[in-house]
Motif scaffolding. Structure first.
Motif, short mmCIF file in Angstrom:
data_model
loop_
_atom_site.label_atom_id
_atom_site.label_comp_id
_atom_site.label_asym_id
_atom_site.label_seq_id
_atom_site.Cartn_x
_atom_site.Cartn_y
_atom_site.Cartn_z
N GLY A 63 0.47 -1.73 0.30
CA GLY A 63 0.02 0.55 0.31
C GLY A 63 1.23 1.37 -0.13
N GLY A 64 2.49 0.97 0.08
CA GLY A 64 3.14 2.65 0.23
C GLY A 64 4.55 2.24 -0.26
N PHE A 65 5.25 2.90 -0.58
CA PHE A 65 6.65 2.75 -0.84
C PHE A 65 7.82 3.54 -0.12
N TRP A 66 8.11 3.10 0.43
CA TRP A 66 9.84 4.17 1.19
C TRP A 66 9.97 4.38 0.16
N THR A 67 10.59 5.25 -0.62
CA THR A 67 11.93 5.10 -1.36
C THR A 67 13.25 5.95 -1.28
N HIS A 68 14.12 5.65 -1.92
CA HIS A 68 14.77 7.32 -2.01
C HIS A 68 14.64 7.98 -3.15
N ASN A 69 13.62 7.13 -3.32
CA ASN A 69 13.13 8.51 -5.35
C ASN A 69 14.26 7.42 -6.23
N GLY A 70 15.05 6.75 -5.95
CA GLY A 70 15.98 7.30 -7.92
C GLY A 70 14.60 6.17 -8.84
N TRP A 71 15.07 6.84 -10.40
CA TRP A 71 13.61 6.88 -11.33
C TRP A 71 13.16 5.82 -11.17
N ASN A 72 14.53 4.39 -11.49
CA ASN A 72 13.26 3.54 -12.03
C ASN A 72 12.65 3.03 -10.96
N SER A 73 12.95 3.25 -9.53
CA SER A 73 12.05 2.71 -8.71
C SER A 73 10.62 3.77 -8.68
N THR A 74 11.18 5.40 -9.07
CA THR A 74 9.95 6.30 -9.10
C THR A 74 8.96 5.14 -10.01
N LEU A 75 8.89 5.49 -10.89
CA LEU A 75 8.94 4.98 -12.08
C LEU A 75 7.39 3.67 -12.18
N GLU A 76 8.58 2.98 -11.11
CA GLU A 76 7.72 1.35 -10.79
C GLU A 76 7.08 1.19 -10.24
N SER A 77 6.66 2.85 -8.94
CA SER A 77 5.58 2.72 -8.39
C SER A 77 4.51 3.78 -9.04
N ILE A 78 5.29 4.53 -9.58
CA ILE A 78 3.81 5.08 -10.22
C ILE A 78 3.14 4.38 -11.27
N TYR A 79 3.74 3.03 -12.06
CA TYR A 79 3.31 2.77 -12.59
C TYR A 79 2.25 1.86 -11.64
N GLU A 80 2.78 1.04 -10.97
CA GLU A 80 1.48 0.13 -9.97
C GLU A 80 0.52 1.49 -9.06
N GLY A 81 0.92 2.31 -9.20
CA GLY A 81 0.10 3.29 -8.13
C GLY A 81 -0.37 3.29 -7.17
N VAL A 82 1.06 2.87 -6.49
CA VAL A 82 1.57 2.89 -5.14
C VAL A 82 2.63 4.74 -4.50
N PRO A 83 1.13 4.85 -4.01
CA PRO A 83 2.19 6.25 -3.17
C PRO A 83 3.53 6.05 -2.87
N MET A 84 4.00 7.72 -2.31
CA MET A 84 5.09 6.96 -1.89
C MET A 84 5.74 8.04 -0.65
N LEU A 85 6.02 7.11 0.19
CA LEU A 85 7.43 8.71 1.67
C LEU A 85 8.42 8.58 0.59
N SER A 86 8.88 9.85 0.56
CA SER A 86 10.33 10.36 0.00
C SER A 86 11.41 10.21 0.91
N ARG A 87 12.49 9.67 0.69
CA ARG A 87 13.41 10.59 1.13
C ARG A 87 14.81 10.32 0.96
N PRO A 88 15.14 11.46 -0.33
CA PRO A 88 16.24 11.78 -1.60
C PRO A 88 16.97 11.72 -0.64
N ILE A 89 18.24 11.60 -1.34
CA ILE A 89 19.76 11.65 -0.62
C ILE A 89 20.50 12.32 -1.29
#
Ligand code: UDP
Length: 463
Positions: free
Chosen positions: A356-382
Motif C-alpha cells: 500500500g506504500g513505498f518508502w523510497t530514495h526516489n531513484g528514477w527507476n523506483s519512482t516510475l515502477e511505483s507510479i506504474y503500479e499506483g503505489v503512493p510514496m514516502l520520499s527520502r532522497p539523498i
C-alpha cells in the motif's frame, strides 16, 4: 528468437549497438530499451565490460559483445573509489585509454550488418568519442526524469542567477525558472566532497547530449509535459527528444536485469497480508545510511505498527561491508509483521495487492515502477536527481510525502501513518491511481510512448 532475427525468421530492419553504464539504475533501462527496439524489428547488440556484466542468457533476443580488455577495465573500475561518480570517470578514462569501444565498434561496422547508430548512457562520452571517430552517430539515453535532464543542462543559468552555490539562508527559495524546484533540490557541486569531479559529470552528460543525434528519456508525455517541452525547445529539431517510458513495461518481464539475486520468499510473505496493508521500504542500489539512521529507520518502522517489507542490501550501512545487524530487540518487536530481505523482486513487489506504500530514495527507476503500479510514496532522497524527483512526487504529482530533516524514529512513525492511514493518505492514493491510468494510456497501441518508439526506430534508420 535469436539475436539476429526478428523472432519470426525475418531479417532485421536494421542493427543498433548499445553501451550501458554498468550500474543497476542505468543498466536495466538500457537493456529494456534494447529489447523494445528488438521488438520493433531491429537487431540489437549490447557492448559491455566485465564489470557488472549483464546476464546474457536472461536476454536471448539480444547479442552481447564484451569489449577488448573487458577484464582489465573491470579491474580498473573495481579499484576506483566506491563513489559512483569516481567509477564513471574511471570507466570513461579506461575506454579512451584502451581504445576498446573504438575497436569493438570498428569490428561491428566491418561486419555484415553495419550498425545504424550507437546508443550510449548520457555519462559515457568515452564511447561517444569512439563512435564519432568512426563516423557512427550516437543516440543518448537519459535514465532520469525530463525534469532532471533539464536541470542538469541549466547550471550556467543557476550560477548566473545566484541560485548556486546554494546559500544556507536561501535553501527554501523557489527556482522560478523551474517550478516546483527550490534551491534545496539542486545538486550543488560545491557541497560535494569532490567539486571538480561533480562539475565534470554535469558537463559530460550535457556534452554527450549536445553531440548526439537524438535523445531518449525514460518518461512519458503526460507525466512531464512542460519539462519535455522545455528540453525540446532548447535542443531544437536536430536533436529530437523521444519520451519512451516507462521502459520496464515496454516488453514483458521488464525486470530481467537485476545484478543481485532477488529473494522471492517475500512474495509468499506478501500473499499472507491484507490488501494495501504493507509498506515496502528500499533505498535502491547505491544509497547508504549511517549506523544511527539505520537504527532510527528500524525503530520507526517497528513503532508504526504496520506490516513492512524492508530491503537491507549488503553494504547499505556506512562502515559495514556485508550484512547489517538489526538492532537488539527489533526482531522480537516486529514478529510476524516484518520481512527483511537482501534484495527484492521490486517490480513484482510493487505490483502485489498487499503493498500500500513505498518508502523510497526516489531513484528514477523506483519512482516510475511505483507510479506504474499506483503505489503512493514516502520520499527520502539523498543526492543528485533524487531530490528533484521527491519534489515532483510531493508537489507536482502529489502522490506522496517527503520525510524531512534528520531521520528520527518518531518522525518516521508519523510519516508512515500519514501515508498509510487517514484522509490525506487516501487522497494521495487516489491521485496515484489516476496517474496510473495515464501511464496505461501512454503504453497502449497508439499511445505516446508507443508512437515515440516507432519514431525513434525511423529516426535511427534514417541516420
Ligand atoms: N531493485 C530491485 N530490488 C530491490 C531494490 C531495487 O530489483 O530490492 C531495482 C529497482 O526495481 C530499480 C533499481 O533496482 O529498477 C534501482 O534503480 P533506481 O533508479 O530506483 O535507483 P538506484 O539504485 O540507481 O539509486
Amino acid at each position: 528468437a535469436g539475436a539476429r532475427d526478428r523472432g519470426d525468421g525475418r531479417a532485421p530492419r536494421g542493427h543498433v549497438v548499445l553501451f550501458p553504464l554498468p550500474f543497476q539504475g542505468h543498466l536495466s533501462p538500457m537493456l529494456q530499451l534494447a529489447r523494445a527496439l528488438h521488438a520493433r524489428g531491429l537487431a540489437a547488440t549490447v557492448l559491455h565490460t566485465a564489470y557488472n556484466a549483464p546476464d546474457a542468457p536472461a536476454h536471448p533476443e539480444l547479442a552481447f559483445v564484451a569489449v577488448p580488455s573487458a577484464d582489465a577495465i573491470a579491474r580498473a573500475l573495481a579499484a576506483a573509489p566506491r563513489d559512483g561518480i569516481a567509477k564513471i570517470m574511471a570507466l570513461n578514462a579506461a575506454i579512451e585509454a584502451s581504445g576498446c569501444a573504438r575497436d569493438a565498434l570498428a569490428s561491428l561496422m566491418s561486419g555484415p550488418e553495419r550498425p545504424a547508430c550507437l546508443v550510449i548512457d548520457a555519462a559515457l562520452p568515452g564511447a561517444q568519442k569512439a563512435a564519432a571517430e568512426l563516423g557512427l552517430p550516437t543516440i543518448v539515453l537519459h535514465t532520469g526524469s525530463a525534469a532532471a535532464f533539464r536541470l542538469f543542462r541549466s547550471y550556467a543559468m543557476l550560477r548566473e542567477k545566484g541560485y548556486l552555490p546554494a546559500k544556507e539562508s536561501e535553501l527554501n527559495r523557489p527556482v522560478e525558472e523551474m517550478p516546483p524546484l527550490r534551491v534545496s533540490d539542486l545538486f550543488d557541486p560545491s557541497k560535494y566532497f569532490n567539486e571538480e569531479m561533480a562539475n565534470k559529470i554535469l558537463a559530460l552528460s550535457t556534452e554527450t547530449t549536445t553531440n548526439s543525434s537524438g535523445t531518449v528519456v525514460n518518461t512519458f508525455e503526460a507525466l512531464e509535459t512542460p519539462e519535455l517541452r522545455s528540453v525540446r525547445d532548447e535542443l531544437g529539431a536536430t536533436i529530437p527528444v523521444f519520451a519512451i517510458g516507462p521502459l520496464h513495461k515496454l516488453t514483458s518481464n521488464g525486470d530481467r536485469s537485476s545484478l543481485l539475486d532477488q529473494d522471492r520468499s517475500c512474495i509468499e510473505w506478501l500473499d499472507t497480508k491484507e490488501p494495501g496493508s504493507v509498506l515496502y521500504v528500499s533505498f535502491g542500489s547505491v544509497v547508504m545510511v549511517s549506523q544511527d539512521e539505520f537504527k532510527e529507520v528500524a525503530w520507526g518502522l517497528a513503532n508504526s505498527g504496520r506490516p513492512f517489507l524492508w530491503v537491507v542490501r549488503p553494504g547499505l550501512v556506512i562502515g559495514v561491508s556485508g550484512k547489517s545487524e538489526l538492532p537488539e530487540g527489533f526482531v522480537e518487536a516486529v514478529e510476524g509483521r516484518c520481512k527483511v530481505v537482501d534484495w527484492a523482486p521490486q517490480t513484482e513487489v510493487l505490483a502485489h495487492h498487499a503493498v500500500g506504500g513505498f518508502w523510497t530514495h526516489n531513484g528514477w527507476n523506483s519512482t516510475l515502477e511505483s507510479i506504474y503500479e499506483g503505489v503512493p510514496m514516502l520520499s527520502r532522497p539523498i543526492f543528485g536527481d533524487q531530490l528533484v524527483t521527491a519534489r515532483y512526487v510531493q508537489e507536482t504529482w502529489q502522490i506522496g510525502f517527503r520525510v524531512e530533516g534528520k531521520l528520527e524514529r518518531g518522525k518516521i512513525e508519523e510519516a508512515i501513518r500519514r501515508l498509510m492511514e487517514g484522509e490525506e493518505g487516501a487522497e494521495v492514493k487516489q491521485r496515484a491511481d489516476e496517474l496510473k491510468k495515464k501511464i496505461l494510456i501512454c503504453l497502449k497501441n497508439g499511445g505516446s510512448t508507443q508512437q515515440a518508439i516507432d519514431k525513434l526506430v525511423d529516426h535511427m534508420l534514417s541516420l
